[in-house]
Design a protein around this motif. Structure first.
Motif, PDB file in Angstrom:
ATOM      1  N   SER A  40       0.874  -1.125   0.067  1.00 55.46           N
ATOM      2  CA  SER A  40      -0.004  -0.060   0.311  1.00 55.46           C
ATOM      3  C   SER A  40       0.889   1.085  -0.046  1.00 55.46           C
ATOM      4  CB  SER A  40      -0.877   0.008   1.223  1.00 55.46           C
ATOM      5  OG  SER A  40      -0.009  -0.059   2.282  1.00 55.46           O
ATOM      6  N   ASP A  41       2.091   1.381   0.943  1.00 56.87           N
ATOM      7  CA  ASP A  41       2.789   2.520   0.769  1.00 56.87           C
ATOM      8  C   ASP A  41       4.022   2.138   1.548  1.00 56.87           C
ATOM      9  OD1 ASP A  41       3.102   3.767   3.944  1.00 56.87           O
ATOM     10  OD2 ASP A  41       0.802   2.889   3.586  1.00 56.87           O
ATOM     11  N   ASN A  42       5.152   2.887   1.227  1.00 56.15           N
ATOM     12  CA  ASN A  42       6.462   2.653   1.983  1.00 56.15           C
ATOM     13  C   ASN A  42       6.650   3.656   3.203  1.00 56.15           C
ATOM     14  OD1 ASN A  42       7.126   4.791   0.582  1.00 56.15           O
ATOM     15  ND2 ASN A  42       8.835   3.777  -0.318  1.00 56.15           N
ATOM     16  N   GLN A  43       5.511   4.344   3.706  1.00 53.97           N
ATOM     17  CA  GLN A  43       5.679   5.210   4.656  1.00 53.97           C
ATOM     18  C   GLN A  43       5.269   5.263   6.115  1.00 53.97           C
ATOM     19  OE1 GLN A  43       7.109   8.611   3.392  1.00 53.97           O
ATOM     20  NE2 GLN A  43       7.443   7.233   1.822  1.00 53.97           N
ATOM     21  N   ASN A  44       4.512   3.917   6.208  1.00 52.06           N
ATOM     22  CA  ASN A  44       4.215   3.497   7.561  1.00 52.06           C
ATOM     23  C   ASN A  44       4.812   2.179   8.038  1.00 52.06           C
ATOM     24  OD1 ASN A  44       1.971   5.561   7.959  1.00 52.06           O
ATOM     25  ND2 ASN A  44       1.552   4.789   6.051  1.00 52.06           N
ATOM     26  N   GLN A  45       5.310   1.977   9.117  1.00 50.04           N
ATOM     27  CA  GLN A  45       5.921   0.617   9.663  1.00 50.04           C
ATOM     28  C   GLN A  45       4.918   0.071  10.571  1.00 50.04           C
ATOM     29  OE1 GLN A  45       9.641   2.641  10.819  1.00 50.04           O
ATOM     30  NE2 GLN A  45       8.981   2.918  12.912  1.00 50.04           N
ATOM     31  N   LEU A  46       5.309  -1.298  10.474  1.00 49.86           N
ATOM     32  CA  LEU A  46       4.254  -2.249  11.690  1.00 49.86           C
ATOM     33  C   LEU A  46       4.823  -2.025  12.896  1.00 49.86           C
ATOM     34  CD1 LEU A  46       3.856  -5.579   9.304  1.00 49.86           C
ATOM     35  CD2 LEU A  46       2.490  -3.521   9.728  1.00 49.86           C
ATOM     36  N   LYS A  47       3.978  -1.965  13.926  1.00 50.57           N
ATOM     37  CA  LYS A  47       4.371  -1.847  15.163  1.00 50.57           C
ATOM     38  C   LYS A  47       3.158  -2.710  15.896  1.00 50.57           C
ATOM     39  CE  LYS A  47       5.938   2.861  15.556  1.00 50.57           C
ATOM     40  NZ  LYS A  47       5.619   4.407  16.048  1.00 50.57           N
ATOM     41  N   ALA A  48       3.754  -3.280  17.193  1.00 53.72           N
ATOM     42  CA  ALA A  48       2.933  -4.190  18.132  1.00 53.72           C
ATOM     43  C   ALA A  48       2.100  -3.306  18.869  1.00 53.72           C
ATOM     44  CB  ALA A  48       4.062  -4.914  18.932  1.00 53.72           C
ATOM     45  N   GLY A  49       1.018  -2.821  18.296  1.00 51.43           N
ATOM     46  CA  GLY A  49       0.282  -1.915  19.015  1.00 51.43           C
ATOM     47  C   GLY A  49       0.351  -0.643  18.737  1.00 51.43           C
ATOM     48  N   ARG A  51       1.173   1.665  20.689  1.00 45.10           N
ATOM     49  CA  ARG A  51       2.511   2.415  21.127  1.00 45.10           C
ATOM     50  C   ARG A  51       3.336   1.338  21.208  1.00 45.10           C
ATOM     51  NH1 ARG A  51       1.581   7.361  23.379  1.00 45.10           N
ATOM     52  NH2 ARG A  51       3.579   6.833  25.124  1.00 45.10           N
ATOM     53  N   GLY A  52       3.506   0.494  20.645  1.00 51.66           N
ATOM     54  CA  GLY A  52       4.441  -0.827  20.679  1.00 51.66           C
ATOM     55  C   GLY A  52       5.709  -0.569  19.867  1.00 51.66           C
ATOM     56  N   PRO A  53       6.665  -1.634  20.077  1.00 52.76           N
ATOM     57  CA  PRO A  53       7.807  -1.460  19.095  1.00 52.76           C
ATOM     58  C   PRO A  53       7.646  -1.789  17.668  1.00 52.76           C
ATOM     59  CG  PRO A  53       7.802  -3.207  20.271  1.00 52.76           C
ATOM     60  CD  PRO A  53       6.692  -2.691  20.952  1.00 52.76           C
ATOM     61  N   VAL A  54       8.604  -1.332  16.983  1.00 49.50           N
ATOM     62  CA  VAL A  54       8.453  -1.722  15.471  1.00 49.50           C
ATOM     63  C   VAL A  54       8.674  -3.369  15.354  1.00 49.50           C
ATOM     64  CG1 VAL A  54       9.639  -1.406  13.191  1.00 49.50           C
ATOM     65  CG2 VAL A  54       9.363   0.758  14.815  1.00 49.50           C
ATOM     66  N   LEU A  55       8.057  -3.932  14.354  1.00 46.88           N
ATOM     67  CA  LEU A  55       8.151  -5.199  14.116  1.00 46.88           C
ATOM     68  C   LEU A  55       9.254  -5.819  13.131  1.00 46.88           C
ATOM     69  CD1 LEU A  55       4.484  -6.381  14.465  1.00 46.88           C
ATOM     70  CD2 LEU A  55       5.977  -6.480  16.092  1.00 46.88           C
ATOM     71  N   LEU A  56      10.062  -6.806  13.336  1.00 45.42           N
ATOM     72  CA  LEU A  56      10.957  -6.921  12.322  1.00 45.42           C
ATOM     73  C   LEU A  56      10.499  -7.907  11.133  1.00 45.42           C
ATOM     74  CD1 LEU A  56      14.024  -8.418  14.378  1.00 45.42           C
ATOM     75  CD2 LEU A  56      13.804  -6.376  13.076  1.00 45.42           C
ATOM     76  N   GLU A  57       9.159  -8.133  11.333  1.00 45.27           N
ATOM     77  CA  GLU A  57       8.183  -8.879  10.321  1.00 45.27           C
ATOM     78  C   GLU A  57       7.854  -8.052   9.182  1.00 45.27           C
ATOM     79  OE1 GLU A  57       3.687  -9.176  11.499  1.00 45.27           O
ATOM     80  OE2 GLU A  57       5.022  -9.881  13.084  1.00 45.27           O
TER      81      GLU A  57
END
Length: 215
Positions: A40-49, A51-57
């Motif tokens: 969809s885009d390359n401007q948003n990263q996945l996080k765990a929740g 306020r969670g940390p960025v996910l390596l997946e």
């Protein structure tokens, strides 16, 4: 926002984009990874929740950071400064009785070739004129694969054992805290090394000759 995209709000009121239904050559278009996976885009990263940390997946994030980390190509340790030219090698006569190399088998055939001449000790920003060993690299693009010929313009070398090569190069490179001299042996560390290496005497006689200066 591209035609055909819709938006929705995340829990943090951030904008998310849906992957459009159109193909890559339609007016809609879409982003893909290097492997062609639609994203969809390359401007948003996945996080765990929220306020969670960025996910390596998040493979989109990893791919983008990978490209960023590899934008600069480190210069060569030795032979960083060189000039080269494209051309071709033509065998006027077949030399099959002397060599099995592909480029010698057929008279009149032209094999693309690339030749590079270089200094050894200088960095990428050094000049061609200092006293230095000169290197050459010849690459033949034959029908059976690439054939590389590399060497120096002097038939002997400073050391006998390869384990000493890093020490030799460290001694002749520019001073780490000063950045000079460039592509030259006019500083103490080099002569300290040479004074402790009797096997280097032969090479030093060559290095102090006209062979290591442009004429």
């Amino acid at each position: 926002m591209a035609k055909g995209m819709t938006t929705e709000r995340g829990v943090g009121d951030e904008t998310h984009q849906r992957v459009p239904d159109g193909g890559p050559h339609t007016p809609d278009g879409h982003l893909t990874t290097n492997q062609g996976v639609r994203i969809s885009d390359n401007q948003n990263q996945l996080k765990a929740g929220p306020r969670g940390p960025v996910l390596l997946e998040d493979f989109v994030l990893r791919e983008k950071i990978f490209h960023f980390d590899h934008e600069r190509i480190p210069e060569r340790i030795v032979h960083a400064r060189g000039s080269a030219a494209h051309g071709y090698f033509e065998a006027y006569e077949a030399a099959a009785r002397l060599s099995k190399a592909d480029l010698f088998q057929r008279p009149g055939e032209k094999t693309p070739v690339f030749v590079r001449f270089s200094t050894v000790a200088g960095g990428a920003g050094s000049v061609d004129t200092p006293r230095d060993v000169r290197g050459f690299a010849v690459k033949f693009y034959t029908q059976e694969g690439n054939w590389d010929l590399v060497g120096n313009n002097i038939p002997v070398f400073f050391i006998q054992d390869a384990i000493k090569f890093p020490d030799l190069i460290h001694s002749v490179k520019m001073e780490a805290d000063r950045g000079y001299p460039q592509s030259a042996s006019a500083h103490d560390t080099f002569w300290d090394f040479i004074s402790l290496m009797p096997e280097a005497t032969h090479m030093i006689m060559w290095a102090m000759s006209d062979r290591t200066i442009p004429r």
